[in-house]
Design an enzyme around this catalytic site. Structure first.
Site, short mmCIF file in Angstrom:
data_model
loop_
_atom_site.label_atom_id
_atom_site.label_comp_id
_atom_site.label_asym_id
_atom_site.label_seq_id
_atom_site.Cartn_x
_atom_site.Cartn_y
_atom_site.Cartn_z
N GLU A 147 -22.85 82.15 -44.91
CA GLU A 147 -23.54 81.45 -43.83
C GLU A 147 -25.05 81.46 -44.02
O GLU A 147 -25.80 81.22 -43.08
CB GLU A 147 -23.18 82.07 -42.47
CG GLU A 147 -23.67 83.48 -42.27
CD GLU A 147 -22.69 84.54 -42.77
OE1 GLU A 147 -22.76 85.68 -42.29
OE2 GLU A 147 -21.85 84.23 -43.64
N ASP B 18 -30.03 82.02 -41.58
CA ASP B 18 -28.76 82.74 -41.49
C ASP B 18 -28.16 82.46 -40.11
O ASP B 18 -28.83 82.66 -39.08
CB ASP B 18 -28.98 84.25 -41.66
CG ASP B 18 -27.65 85.00 -41.76
OD1 ASP B 18 -27.14 85.14 -42.89
OD2 ASP B 18 -27.14 85.43 -40.70
#
Length: 330
Positions: free
Chosen positions: A243, A200
């Site tokens: 993301e 992440d």
């Protein structure tokens, strides 16, 4: 004579008198009979072929294409007729001569039987028509091949679009799930290690808010390219959403997966993707396959480790420590 009268057609006559038919073909001056193997090597022929070639002996053992040519002098090949269908004629030329034959080729045991009759001047119109037809068929064949190549290219492009994230060029989530299921099943069957790493990008929202979505896209694209470079051919990397990214590492235990996650993390933080000194970091969660793990459970454990990395301060890789019983070895 009464028995002879029972013959009803030429096939019965040939069956009853094969010696007469064989004698005719052996001595015919206008008929060629050639028997070859599957590689077009001559096994036997009638005398007419030796006379036509002006050779003293039958060309047994020679390649048929050495002395029988196609009309267009292309690479030699035969048009083979199936015995249960109407035979297809093929016009061929005796090499280095103008002598033409109309050949019929039949597949037989381990080879081919060719029967041909010599063409005379009265066959010119037929020959010209067949030549034009052959040219037309060749043109159509070339066009068809081109269309097939175009269709194959289009199908490959569509397949790539269906399974790829357009921005990062990584696998999309759907395609990842398909490949992941295959790798999971293989690891279970062969008792092989398997690990999942979830990434992440830290504070990614601030990148979009500060520098705009174009800058955010640039970061995502750069990280996607980095993952493609860092992964092995057998790994599968995907954009899992926003993301968040995921990588499945077959034949890799927890320590190997941790080393991979650390390498990816360090490489990303060392880059100046935006060209303004803004450092991009990531958090990584790692889990390796345990005996009690289902497909979903393994991913959930990697996600749990990712959450631990983020709550512990981000910019680090964490290995999930729960359920450490190893898969039983066979």
């Amino acid at each position: 004579m009464a028995e002879e009268a029972k013959i009803m057609n030429i096939y019965e006559a040939i069956a009853r008198h094969p010696d007469l038919i064989g004698t005719f073909f052996e001595h015919s001056g206008t008929t060629l009979i050639v028997l070859t193997d599957e590689n077009y090597i001559v096994l036997d022929c009638n005398d007419n072929l030796t006379r036509t070639l002006y050779v003293p002996n039958k060309p047994v053992g020679r390649f048929l294409g050495d002395f029988v040519c196609s009309m267009e002098d292309q690479e030699f090949s035969l048009i083979v007729s199936k015995q249960n269908q109407k035979p297809l004629p093929q016009i061929v030329r005796i090499c280095y001569t103008e002598i033409l034959y109309r050949f019929y080729t039949f597949a037989c045991q381990d080879g081919y039987l060719l029967i041909g009759d010599q063409m005379g001047s009265t066959d010119n119109e037929v020959l010209e028509s067949m030549s034009l037809l052959n040219n037309e068929l060749s043109s159509m064949s070339r066009e068809m091949s081109q269309k097939n190549r175009e269709l194959e290219d289009a199908y490959a492009q569509i397949s790539e679009l269906v399974r790829t994230d357009h921005l990062t060029k990584l696998a999309n989530r759907r395609y990842f799930q398909e490949r992941y299921a295959e790798l999971y099943s293989l690891a279970r069957r062969q008792a092989m290690p398997l690990s999942v790493v979830m990434f992440d990008l830290d504070h990614f929202k601030s990148v979009n808010d500060t520098y705009g979505h174009a800058a955010g896209d640039k970061v995502l694209e750069a990280f996607g390219q980095q993952l493609l470079n860092d992964c092995r051919e057998e790994d599968i990397a995907a954009r899992f959403g926003g993301e968040e990214f995921i990588v499945c590492l077959p034949h890799s235990g927890a320590e190997q997966a941790r080393a991979f996650g650390e390498r990816v993390r360090q490489e990303l933080s060392a880059q100046d993707i935006l060209g303004n000194g803004h450092k991009i970091t990531l958090s990584a969660g790692i889990a390796d396959l345990q005996s009690e793990d289902s497909q979903e459970a393994l991913i959930n454990r990697a996600d749990r480790a990712l959450y631990q990395a983020k709550t512990a301060g981000r910019d680090q890789a964490v290995v999930d420590k729960t359920g450490r019983l190893r898969c039983p070895q066979r």
